[in-house]
Every structure is written in structure tokens, then in C-alpha cells.
Enzyme design. Sequence first.
Site: not given
Ligand code: 7TS
Length: 422
Positions: A372, A130, A207, A210, A233
Amino acid sequence: MSTTDAVPFDPQAIRADFPILATVVHGDKPLVYFDNAATTQRPRQVISSLVEAYEQHYANVHRGIHWLSEQSTDLYEEAREAVRRFIHARTQQEVVFTTGATAAINLVARSWGDQQVGAGDEIVLTEMEHHSNIVPWQQLAERTGCTLRFVPITDDGFLILEALDDLLNERTRLVAVTAVSNVLGTVNPVAQIVSRAHAAGARVLVDAAQSVPHAATDVQAWGADFVAFSGHKMLGPSGVGVLYGREELLEAMPPFLGGGSMIRRVTLEGFEPADLPAKFEAGTPPIVPALGLAAAIKYLEQIGMDAIRRHEMQLTARAHEVLEALDGVRLLGPAPEHKAGITSFVVQGIHAHDIAQIMDQHGVAIRAGHHCTMPLHKRLGVAASSRASYYFYNTLEEIDQLGIALRDAQRIFRRGQRRNDG
Ligand code: 7TS
């Protein structure tokens, strides 16, 4: 064994806890919420924990000696303990509240990165990251002159681990890898990656944005040095996330943000940082979101992470069946048994945004675009993809709706095509 082996897993009963899942869109279409990789929904138990916090327990933490502040502080620290237990960290000092996974990764890049990485050093990422696990390292490279290297993937979305071995050398300072791809759904062999990286003397950041929401997590079994994830999430509120770090590493790292709470003492000449984890929690932290995250963890624990994983694997397997039965649909990533609850696909002759729009007319909420992960889409040779992503409150019937909506999209576009041809 998880508690769910005693309590049968019942998505319909679970759905009753989530008011928003009863939404009807476009007049008469029951909402099918398949955008869980972007953010999940919240059960009443989490929503009421937020109301209760504001109505009964709210004050700033780690400041006042008044009754309410002590109560708020206790609950905030209990939330930290809930996270520690959930991910099997050794101590509460290893659990830092941030505003999300992105903030957690940036914290490591700024604090650990600026201290430990220099010109000529190397950081190993993968082609499936990401942007949140790419850009902070590109910024670190701009600051320090280090070099970024990327573990390639196979056409069906697996990391090529032999290539990781080739990339690792005495200049490698860090391997930063996603536990689950937010597009391919691939579940990566984190423990194996960690042991190979450690053997080469490198640190590992996982990371886990997910993965923590969808499967039991044991950061010690992974052997990871840093793990980042987001509350929103995993049924929690937005605005809170977690950085797990091994205590001796966090101890040795300088604070990133400066301000209140992160100090032991300040004079006009300088400051002395506070102990862990306060050292990394400058300013007023996400107090109520952290309490909401604790309520989310309690809810997930009651369902049982093993049951959640099993149900999501069934959903993904059904999604593969449904999508593979359609002509002109290319599924991205590996076979369903290697995936989390994410199916991304490309439909011949129809743009991902058009797919999402027609799906929406059926009440099916999916995401379209690059999610992303622009470098990953480039590697796959597609500009954009459509993505359906699931959580334990989704049902097999909803997956069938996805198939019906997609078939409708194809019918509409083929009709348009014939008209254009004619
Ligand atoms: N890493 C991964 C693998 C992600 O899927 C996301 C967010 C992030 C980091 C960042 O997370 P945040 O909460 O700091 O924004 N992914 C997504 C997505 O797949 N669609 O919208 C956000």
C-alpha cells in the site's frame, strides 16, 4: 521506569500466551510470523476478553437504561479511558473510536478538511505515506481544489526536513505524516515536524498505525493535532481504531457520519449534534472490539512499551546482520537504530512474490508487494519488495530462520538460472 525493568523480558514465556504462534505449517514447519505490520496476533487474555464480553456484558451502549446496557456502556467508556491513558491524551473527549486508522484519517479529511481547506490551500504529505494517508487527501483535493505537496526522502529512507521547511508557507493547512514507515521502518521525528508545522500555522495529523503498537506514545509530547491508529496492529481485534484529536479542534468540527448516537436532538427540520466524543461515533460503535482493545492495552502495559521497543530493536539489528551477509540483497530504509521492527528488502534476480512463496515453504510468513505504498516504491525504483515485520513475541532464532529461508530461495533461483544458462 517501565514495569519491565523489574520483570525480565522473556519472549518464550510471552509466546505461551499466543495460541496461534504454536501453529505448525506445511506439515512440520513451526510458524514464524513476520507479518506484524499487516496485523498482529492476539494473546489468550484478549481472546478471552471478547468471549467474556459476549457471554456476560453484551448490550448496545448509550441507549438502554437496563442493567446490561449500563454495564456494557461502562465497559466501553472504560476502554476509552484505557486508550486515553495509553496515549496520554488530556481528556476522554479527545478519544474517538473508529473502525481503524483508515477510518480515522478519512474522518479528519471529511470533517476538518471540508470545513477548513479551500481552493489554493496546501496539504503537505511525504513520499513514504501509506495509501491510507494519501488517497483521502487526494479525494479532498478533488472536492476542494487544494494542492498536495510531498516531503521527499533520501535514498536511505529519511525525510528531508529542510525540504519540509521549504514547502511550508501561509497556504499550508495541514501536514499529514506517518510516525513510522510501514515499509522503510524509519522512525520519523514527529515532535520536530509538529513544531515546524505549527510555527508555519499548519495543523498536523500523525498516522501512528505503525508506532503506537511498538513504542510508548505521548500525543501531548508530540504536540500533534490529530493521531490515528488501529487496534488490530496492537494485539486488539480488527474493526476498532482510534482518532485522537485536540479537544478544541474536535469541538469546532462538524460531524462526518450522521445517524443514531451522534445527535442531541432531531426534528424533521434538522439536528443538533451531540457532545464529544459521541458526535463522531454515529450508529452502534465497535463495542466488543473496543473492550478487546482495552484488554490488549492492559497486556502491553504489563510487558512495558520500553521493553517492547528494546526487544524489537534487537530483532531489527539481527535482521540487518543476517540479510546483509547475503549477496544480492538490498535492504530498504535506514540503519537499524533508526528503524522500528520492519525490514523490507529486494533480492537481485528474484521477484518479491517468489521470495515470499519460498519463505512460506519454510513456515516464514512475510508480505510481498507494494505494501500500500506505490508512490514510495516508485521513488525507490522498485516495483515490489519483501517485508518481514516483527513484534515483541518474535525471537532472534526466528530471525535466523529468515536468513536460512532466504539463502534457500537464492539457491533455488541460482540453480534455475544455471539450468537456463546451460
Ligand atoms: N497507516 C499505516 C502507516 C499503515 O501501515 C496502515 C496499514 C494503515 C495506515 C491502515 O491501517 P488500517 O488498519 O486502517 O488498514 N498497513 C498495512 C500494511 O503495511 N500491511 O497491511 C496493512
